[in-house]
Every structure is written in C-alpha cells, then in structure tokens.
Design a protein around this motif. Structure first.
Motif, mmCIF file in Angstrom:
data_model
loop_
_atom_site.group_PDB
_atom_site.id
_atom_site.type_symbol
_atom_site.label_atom_id
_atom_site.label_comp_id
_atom_site.label_asym_id
_atom_site.label_seq_id
_atom_site.Cartn_x
_atom_site.Cartn_y
_atom_site.Cartn_z
ATOM 1 N N GLU A 1 9.166 -18.264 5.826
ATOM 2 C CA GLU A 1 7.732 -18.023 5.642
ATOM 3 C C GLU A 1 7.365 -16.590 6.007
ATOM 4 N N ALA A 2 8.118 -15.984 6.909
ATOM 5 C CA ALA A 2 7.851 -14.592 7.290
ATOM 6 C C ALA A 2 8.141 -13.652 6.132
ATOM 7 N N ASP A 3 9.139 -13.985 5.292
ATOM 8 C CA ASP A 3 9.416 -13.165 4.110
ATOM 9 C C ASP A 3 8.196 -13.145 3.190
ATOM 10 N N ALA A 4 7.629 -14.324 2.942
ATOM 11 C CA ALA A 4 6.451 -14.427 2.080
ATOM 12 C C ALA A 4 5.260 -13.701 2.705
ATOM 13 N N LEU A 5 5.106 -13.825 4.013
ATOM 14 C CA LEU A 5 4.015 -13.153 4.712
ATOM 15 C C LEU A 5 4.125 -11.639 4.557
ATOM 16 N N ILE A 6 5.306 -11.104 4.796
ATOM 17 C CA ILE A 6 5.506 -9.656 4.642
ATOM 18 C C ILE A 6 5.247 -9.250 3.197
ATOM 19 N N GLY A 7 5.681 -10.042 2.252
ATOM 20 C CA GLY A 7 5.405 -9.753 0.840
ATOM 21 C C GLY A 7 3.915 -9.696 0.545
ATOM 22 N N ARG A 8 3.162 -10.662 1.084
ATOM 23 C CA ARG A 8 1.699 -10.657 0.886
ATOM 24 C C ARG A 8 1.070 -9.433 1.546
ATOM 25 N N PHE A 9 1.515 -9.124 2.768
ATOM 26 C CA PHE A 9 0.964 -7.949 3.454
ATOM 27 C C PHE A 9 1.219 -6.688 2.634
ATOM 28 N N ARG A 10 2.422 -6.558 2.092
ATOM 29 C CA ARG A 10 2.757 -5.370 1.300
ATOM 30 C C ARG A 10 1.939 -5.337 0.006
ATOM 31 N N ASP A 11 1.803 -6.493 -0.664
ATOM 32 C CA ASP A 11 1.011 -6.557 -1.899
ATOM 33 C C ASP A 11 -0.448 -6.193 -1.641
ATOM 34 N N ARG A 12 -0.990 -6.683 -0.535
ATOM 35 C CA ARG A 12 -2.400 -6.435 -0.225
ATOM 36 C C ARG A 12 -2.626 -5.020 0.307
ATOM 37 N N SER A 13 -1.540 -4.274 0.500
ATOM 38 C CA SER A 13 -1.634 -2.882 0.947
ATOM 39 C C SER A 13 -1.410 -1.908 -0.205
ATOM 40 N N ALA A 14 -1.382 -2.400 -1.438
ATOM 41 C CA ALA A 14 -1.131 -1.547 -2.602
ATOM 42 C C ALA A 14 -2.278 -0.570 -2.837
ATOM 43 N N ASP A 15 -3.511 -1.006 -2.589
ATOM 44 C CA ASP A 15 -4.671 -0.115 -2.691
ATOM 45 C C ASP A 15 -4.670 0.739 -1.434
ATOM 46 N N PRO A 16 -4.549 2.060 -1.565
ATOM 47 C CA PRO A 16 -4.408 2.901 -0.366
ATOM 48 C C PRO A 16 -5.596 2.846 0.597
ATOM 49 N N ARG A 17 -6.727 2.317 0.158
ATOM 50 C CA ARG A 17 -7.886 2.207 1.048
ATOM 51 C C ARG A 17 -7.738 1.069 2.047
ATOM 52 N N TYR A 18 -6.924 0.068 1.709
ATOM 53 C CA TYR A 18 -6.860 -1.153 2.494
ATOM 54 C C TYR A 18 -5.424 -1.529 2.798
ATOM 55 N N GLY A 19 -5.253 -2.406 3.794
ATOM 56 C CA GLY A 19 -3.917 -2.894 4.060
ATOM 57 C C GLY A 19 -3.832 -3.783 5.277
ATOM 58 N N LEU A 20 -2.676 -4.407 5.381
ATOM 59 C CA LEU A 20 -2.252 -5.157 6.566
ATOM 60 C C LEU A 20 -0.947 -4.489 6.976
ATOM 61 N N TRP A 21 -1.016 -3.672 8.007
ATOM 62 C CA TRP A 21 0.067 -2.769 8.357
ATOM 63 C C TRP A 21 0.727 -3.142 9.676
ATOM 64 N N ALA A 22 2.021 -2.836 9.760
ATOM 65 C CA ALA A 22 2.755 -2.997 11.008
ATOM 66 C C ALA A 22 2.295 -1.932 11.992
ATOM 67 N N VAL A 23 2.207 -2.307 13.253
ATOM 68 C CA VAL A 23 1.877 -1.392 14.345
ATOM 69 C C VAL A 23 3.158 -1.201 15.150
ATOM 70 N N GLU A 24 3.779 -0.048 14.979
ATOM 71 C CA GLU A 24 5.047 0.249 15.655
ATOM 72 C C GLU A 24 4.789 1.130 16.872
ATOM 73 N N VAL A 25 5.374 0.741 17.990
ATOM 74 C CA VAL A 25 5.254 1.526 19.215
ATOM 75 C C VAL A 25 6.274 2.668 19.129
ATOM 76 N N ARG A 26 5.789 3.902 19.169
ATOM 77 C CA ARG A 26 6.668 5.073 19.027
ATOM 78 C C ARG A 26 7.833 5.069 20.009
ATOM 79 N N GLU A 27 7.535 4.819 21.266
ATOM 80 C CA GLU A 27 8.523 4.942 22.341
ATOM 81 C C GLU A 27 9.708 3.988 22.167
ATOM 82 N N THR A 28 9.445 2.792 21.612
ATOM 83 C CA THR A 28 10.493 1.773 21.509
ATOM 84 C C THR A 28 10.882 1.425 20.075
#
Length: 169
Positions: free
Chosen positions: A45-72
């Motif tokens: 189900e996580a594969d499908a979730l990531i796919g939906r997040f990526r699809d919904r981020s196609a419009d550069p104004r909007y998205g569901l993005w990963a928040v990566e901690v720089r240090e780690t």
C-alpha cells in the motif's frame, strides 16, 4: 525541491517504501488524516501511496512532499500544499510526521517553507484543517500565525477545526 536550514522538501521516492509504510501504518499518525482515517495494512500500500503523492505533485504549485532531515537524510514525514476537496479553490497546508520526528519543530519549519512557496506563487490565503483533539497540529497552525476560523465540515464531509493565514501585504 525546497530547502530550509534543517530540511529538504522534495518528492517521495519509490525506494522510500519502508519509511512511508512505517509512517502511515501507525494509528497515532493515521487517526488524524482524511475523512475516514485508516492506517496502511500492507507494505505494498505504501507503493500506491507514494505513487499518488508523486502524481498529485505534478503541478509545480502543489504537492505532497517528503520532508528529509538534512543531518540524517531520514524522511521525517510529509508536508503538503493542496487544493481542499469540495472547496472553491482554497488551498491547505498540512503535515504528517513519524512519531520519532515529533517535537523537533520540523512540521512547523516544513510548513512555513511551503506556505512561503504558496504565497510566492500568488495564493491569497492558505488554510489548514485539523481534526478536533489534535492539539499538536493546532499548535503548529498557531506557530505559523494562522487564525482559527472555527469548525467546518465543508471540505472533507466530517468536522475539522479550520485555520487561515492570509498572504502578507
């Protein structure tokens, strides 16, 4: 990609399936999300979730993005800037973080960055909808300078606390 002092906000990658599953399979995260909260049950189900997040981020104004901690380089969770369902063009900011990433200020930092992006892209206002009882998310809204509007069932068909931030003049 958006960079802050401590974070990188970027597309979720398919290779991050395990972390996405670890976040969204937890009831303490999922219970606050959507009209009918549901924790993921199977890693696929996580594969499908990531796919939906990526699809919904196609419009550069909007998205569901990963928040990566720089240090780690660990993904703390997701930040979103998306049109609200059932609205009249209203856009919401939101965040879903793994419990191991709570309490570091990352939700506020990531949300502040995507709010700034939304205003730079011309949005006149940005909303947040928070399930009643989710005090940590309501506190993030207050730290962002958002004003409470009251309860509404307009967007997801269930009652949420609505917050609003207007673009600075």
């Amino acid at each position: 990609m958006i960079e802050t002092e401590r974070l990188v906000v970027r597309l979720w990658e398919p290779s991050e399936r395990e972390r996405a599953f670890d976040i969204y399979s937890r009831w303490e995260v999922a219970r606050w999300l959507g009209a009918e909260p549901r924790a993921l049950q199977e890693p696929a189900e996580a594969d499908a979730l990531i796919g939906r997040f990526r699809d919904r981020s196609a419009d550069p104004r909007y998205g569901l993005w990963a928040v990566e901690v720089r240090e780690t380089a660990v993904v703390a969770g997701t930040v979103l800037l998306m049109p609200l369902p059932g609205g009249d063009g209203e856009v919401e900011v939101g965040w879903h973080l793994h419990p191991d990433s709570w309490g570091h200020g990352w939700a506020t930092e990531a949300a502040r960055a995507v709010v700034a992006k939304g205003f730079a892209d011309g949005l006149p206002a940005i909303h947040a909808v928070v399930r009643p009882g989710n005090e940590p998310s309501a506190a993030v809204c207050r730290r962002l300078g958002m004003a409470p509007v009251g309860r509404t069932d307009r967007f997801y068909g269930v009652e949420f606390e609505e917050f609003l931030l207007k673009r600075p003049q």
